[in-house]
Design a protein around this motif. Sequence first.
Motif, PDB file in Angstrom:
ATOM      1  N   PRO A   1       0.944  -1.310  -0.012  1.00  0.00           N
ATOM      2  CA  PRO A   1      -0.001   0.008   0.155  1.00  0.00           C
ATOM      3  C   PRO A   1       0.776   1.135   0.002  1.00  0.00           C
ATOM      4  O   PRO A   1       2.053   1.217   0.447  1.00  0.00           O
ATOM      5  CB  PRO A   1      -0.748  -0.230   1.519  1.00  0.00           C
ATOM      6  CG  PRO A   1      -0.927  -1.640   1.635  1.00  0.00           C
ATOM      7  CD  PRO A   1       0.407  -2.271   1.098  1.00  0.00           C
ATOM      8  N   ILE A   2       0.497   2.322  -0.584  1.00  0.00           N
ATOM      9  CA  ILE A   2       0.956   3.559  -0.550  1.00  0.00           C
ATOM     10  C   ILE A   2       0.064   4.505   0.123  1.00  0.00           C
ATOM     11  O   ILE A   2      -1.095   4.280   0.502  1.00  0.00           O
ATOM     12  CB  ILE A   2       1.326   4.180  -2.057  1.00  0.00           C
ATOM     13  CG1 ILE A   2       0.192   4.175  -2.685  1.00  0.00           C
ATOM     14  CG2 ILE A   2       2.179   3.201  -2.726  1.00  0.00           C
ATOM     15  CD1 ILE A   2       0.197   4.871  -4.207  1.00  0.00           C
ATOM     16  N   SER A   3       0.767   5.797   0.068  1.00  0.00           N
ATOM     17  CA  SER A   3       0.018   6.712   0.969  1.00  0.00           C
ATOM     18  C   SER A   3      -1.207   7.509   0.109  1.00  0.00           C
ATOM     19  O   SER A   3      -0.937   7.313  -1.135  1.00  0.00           O
ATOM     20  CB  SER A   3       0.863   7.854   1.534  1.00  0.00           C
ATOM     21  OG  SER A   3       1.492   8.695   0.393  1.00  0.00           O
ATOM     22  N   ALA A   4      -2.143   8.112   0.370  1.00  0.00           N
ATOM     23  CA  ALA A   4      -3.167   8.546  -0.174  1.00  0.00           C
ATOM     24  C   ALA A   4      -2.510   9.903  -0.891  1.00  0.00           C
ATOM     25  O   ALA A   4      -2.769  10.000  -2.214  1.00  0.00           O
ATOM     26  CB  ALA A   4      -4.290   9.257   0.659  1.00  0.00           C
ATOM     27  N   GLU A   5      -1.580  10.487  -0.301  1.00  0.00           N
ATOM     28  CA  GLU A   5      -0.930  11.611  -1.211  1.00  0.00           C
ATOM     29  C   GLU A   5      -0.001  11.166  -2.454  1.00  0.00           C
ATOM     30  O   GLU A   5      -0.089  11.676  -3.394  1.00  0.00           O
ATOM     31  CB  GLU A   5      -0.026  12.490  -0.327  1.00  0.00           C
ATOM     32  CG  GLU A   5      -0.697  13.088   0.875  1.00  0.00           C
ATOM     33  CD  GLU A   5      -1.268  12.259   2.139  1.00  0.00           C
ATOM     34  OE1 GLU A   5      -0.668  11.217   2.299  1.00  0.00           O
ATOM     35  OE2 GLU A   5      -2.249  12.746   2.668  1.00  0.00           O
ATOM     36  N   ALA A   6       0.545  10.057  -1.979  1.00  0.00           N
ATOM     37  CA  ALA A   6       1.237   9.525  -3.186  1.00  0.00           C
ATOM     38  C   ALA A   6       0.455   8.969  -4.516  1.00  0.00           C
ATOM     39  O   ALA A   6       0.637   9.271  -5.504  1.00  0.00           O
ATOM     40  CB  ALA A   6       2.234   8.473  -2.760  1.00  0.00           C
ATOM     41  N   GLY A   7      -0.853   8.425  -3.953  1.00  0.00           N
ATOM     42  CA  GLY A   7      -1.740   7.951  -5.151  1.00  0.00           C
ATOM     43  C   GLY A   7      -2.220   8.927  -5.724  1.00  0.00           C
ATOM     44  O   GLY A   7      -2.284   9.258  -7.037  1.00  0.00           O
ATOM     45  N   LYS A   8      -2.741  10.215  -5.018  1.00  0.00           N
ATOM     46  CA  LYS A   8      -3.151  11.124  -5.784  1.00  0.00           C
ATOM     47  C   LYS A   8      -2.109  12.120  -6.646  1.00  0.00           C
ATOM     48  O   LYS A   8      -2.501  12.430  -7.698  1.00  0.00           O
ATOM     49  CB  LYS A   8      -3.818  12.479  -4.695  1.00  0.00           C
ATOM     50  CG  LYS A   8      -4.985  11.867  -3.899  1.00  0.00           C
ATOM     51  CD  LYS A   8      -5.297  12.696  -2.859  1.00  0.00           C
ATOM     52  CE  LYS A   8      -6.544  12.221  -2.106  1.00  0.00           C
ATOM     53  NZ  LYS A   8      -6.863  12.918  -0.905  1.00  0.00           N
ATOM     54  N   HIS A   9      -0.880  12.098  -6.378  1.00  0.00           N
ATOM     55  CA  HIS A   9       0.151  12.589  -7.010  1.00  0.00           C
ATOM     56  C   HIS A   9       0.120  11.894  -8.369  1.00  0.00           C
ATOM     57  O   HIS A   9       0.143  12.375  -9.611  1.00  0.00           O
ATOM     58  CB  HIS A   9       1.655  12.410  -6.381  1.00  0.00           C
ATOM     59  CG  HIS A   9       2.563  12.995  -7.455  1.00  0.00           C
ATOM     60  ND1 HIS A   9       2.703  14.348  -7.593  1.00  0.00           N
ATOM     61  CD2 HIS A   9       3.509  12.429  -7.972  1.00  0.00           C
ATOM     62  CE1 HIS A   9       3.973  14.482  -8.565  1.00  0.00           C
ATOM     63  NE2 HIS A   9       4.348  13.021  -8.661  1.00  0.00           N
ATOM     64  N   GLU A  10       0.212  10.331  -8.280  1.00  0.00           N
ATOM     65  CA  GLU A  10       0.334   9.573  -9.516  1.00  0.00           C
ATOM     66  C   GLU A  10      -0.841   9.789 -10.366  1.00  0.00           C
ATOM     67  O   GLU A  10      -0.726   9.993 -11.497  1.00  0.00           O
ATOM     68  CB  GLU A  10       0.521   8.122  -9.009  1.00  0.00           C
ATOM     69  CG  GLU A  10       1.768   7.824  -8.703  1.00  0.00           C
ATOM     70  CD  GLU A  10       2.971   7.986  -9.857  1.00  0.00           C
ATOM     71  OE1 GLU A  10       2.697   7.782 -10.994  1.00  0.00           O
ATOM     72  OE2 GLU A  10       3.933   8.748  -9.518  1.00  0.00           O
TER      73      GLU A  10
END
Length: 199
Positions: free
Chosen positions: A105-114
């Motif tokens: 899993p990744i952070s929500a911030e990292a997912g939103k950036h991608e």
Amino acid sequence: ASCDAALIQQPWIHRASTEADVVIIGVGQHVPATLGALYRRSNTPYARGWPRRWEDLATSFFHANLNHTLHYLQAARTAAGFDSSSVVVLGASLPVPNCSQYVAPISAEAGKHELFEAAWEGHPWVRGWRVMPMLNRIGAHLASAHGATYVSVAEPSIQRPDAARGMRSRTGAEDCMHYRHPGPVDAWIELVFNALKAS
């Protein structure tokens, strides 16, 4: 615009509307892709009065259809003796492009950036995936307006690209919208259960 008659005229739809203890309506992951393809196939979409951007078409079409569906569904269920909160609008998940590269899993911030900031020119679905938050906001607003229960899975889903199927399409792009089972979808069922329990 109206719902697909081939679907809404099926007998099980009418039975569910008036007999099921709970009715769950998904926001619709495929709305942007379907309308985007229709828009691109049209030679002169704005000559027909369509918006200049297909994203605007997707959101206006979605708003009109979900509002129509909830209005008639709630009327039918109220007449059958059900509480309006027994209708659940389940928000759409937010896919993370290039999902096969993730093993945890990744952070929500990292997912939103991608999804929203990284350059994905040429990817056949990212533009549509970026419309999903707007459809979720429309879904949440209309659920509230019609007394339905809204359940968001956007935040937990964007943290789980590692659980996406990551299958390649004919175009070579990865399908990061569908998840393996067991997986995040099991957690979404718990979210729906808890929301219904609290209502």
